[in-house]
Design a protein around this motif. Structure first.
Motif, short mmCIF file in Angstrom:
data_model
loop_
_atom_site.label_atom_id
_atom_site.label_comp_id
_atom_site.label_asym_id
_atom_site.label_seq_id
_atom_site.Cartn_x
_atom_site.Cartn_y
_atom_site.Cartn_z
N ALA A 77 -0.25 4.79 25.63
CA ALA A 77 0.37 4.62 26.94
C ALA A 77 1.77 4.07 26.77
O ALA A 77 2.03 3.30 25.85
N THR B 117 3.04 6.27 31.64
CA THR B 117 2.51 7.57 31.23
C THR B 117 1.37 7.31 30.25
O THR B 117 1.37 6.29 29.55
N TYR B 118 0.43 8.23 30.22
CA TYR B 118 -0.77 8.04 29.41
C TYR B 118 -1.10 9.29 28.60
O TYR B 118 -0.84 10.41 29.02
N ASP C 188 -3.69 12.02 27.41
CA ASP C 188 -4.77 12.65 28.18
C ASP C 188 -6.12 11.99 27.89
O ASP C 188 -6.97 11.88 28.78
N LYS D 228 -6.43 8.78 30.17
CA LYS D 228 -6.12 8.81 31.61
C LYS D 228 -7.36 8.47 32.43
O LYS D 228 -8.44 9.00 32.17
N GLY D 229 -7.16 7.61 33.41
CA GLY D 229 -8.27 7.22 34.28
C GLY D 229 -9.10 6.08 33.73
O GLY D 229 -9.94 5.52 34.44
N ARG D 230 -8.90 5.73 32.45
CA ARG D 230 -9.68 4.65 31.84
C ARG D 230 -8.80 3.46 31.45
O ARG D 230 -9.23 2.31 31.52
N THR E 90 -5.06 1.26 31.65
CA THR E 90 -3.93 0.95 32.50
C THR E 90 -2.95 0.07 31.74
O THR E 90 -3.34 -0.96 31.18
#
Length: 120
Positions: free
Chosen positions: A51, A60-61, A63, A66-68, A70
């Protein structure tokens, strides 16, 4: 001399959460003028981006996270944090903190790395 010091790694079970932090010192300017990021390197593999967060706070992360995961940045504390949720065994790696001044993207500062292990 710029130093980045990571903290907070450890061992957890799949599905659990972990938070790693990185604190910078010796910077030539306010931390707000720096972008930062987290990278990871698993045994026998290359170091990859996890990230990034730019100097304006835009994240930005990869793939795979992503969603897990932060990423966040506290300019007043010179700190960048990676909150990792729903961890998987494939997240096991050494995690490295990185920072770079926005006026010179050729410059990168690195932490020493911290181990994150996800295993049942």
């Amino acid at each position: 001399q710029v130093q980045l010091v990571e903290s907070g790694g450890g061992s957890v079970q799949p599905g659990e959460s972990l938070r790693v932090s990185c604190t910078a010192s010796g910077l030539a300017a306010d931390f707000g003028a720096y972008g930062a990021g987290w990278f990871r390197q698993a045994p026998g593999k290359e170091r990859n981006i996890v990230a990034l967060i730019d100097s304006f706070g835009t994240p930005t992360y990869a793939d795979s996270v992503k969603g897990r995961f932060t990423i966040s940045k506290d300019n007043a504390k010179n700190t960048v944090v990676l909150q990792m949720n729903s961890l998987k065994p494939e997240d096991t790696a050494i995690y490295y903190c990185e920072a770079h001044p926005r006026w010179d993207l050729r410059v990168n500062y690195w932490g020493q790395g911290i181990q994150v292990t996800v295993s049942s």
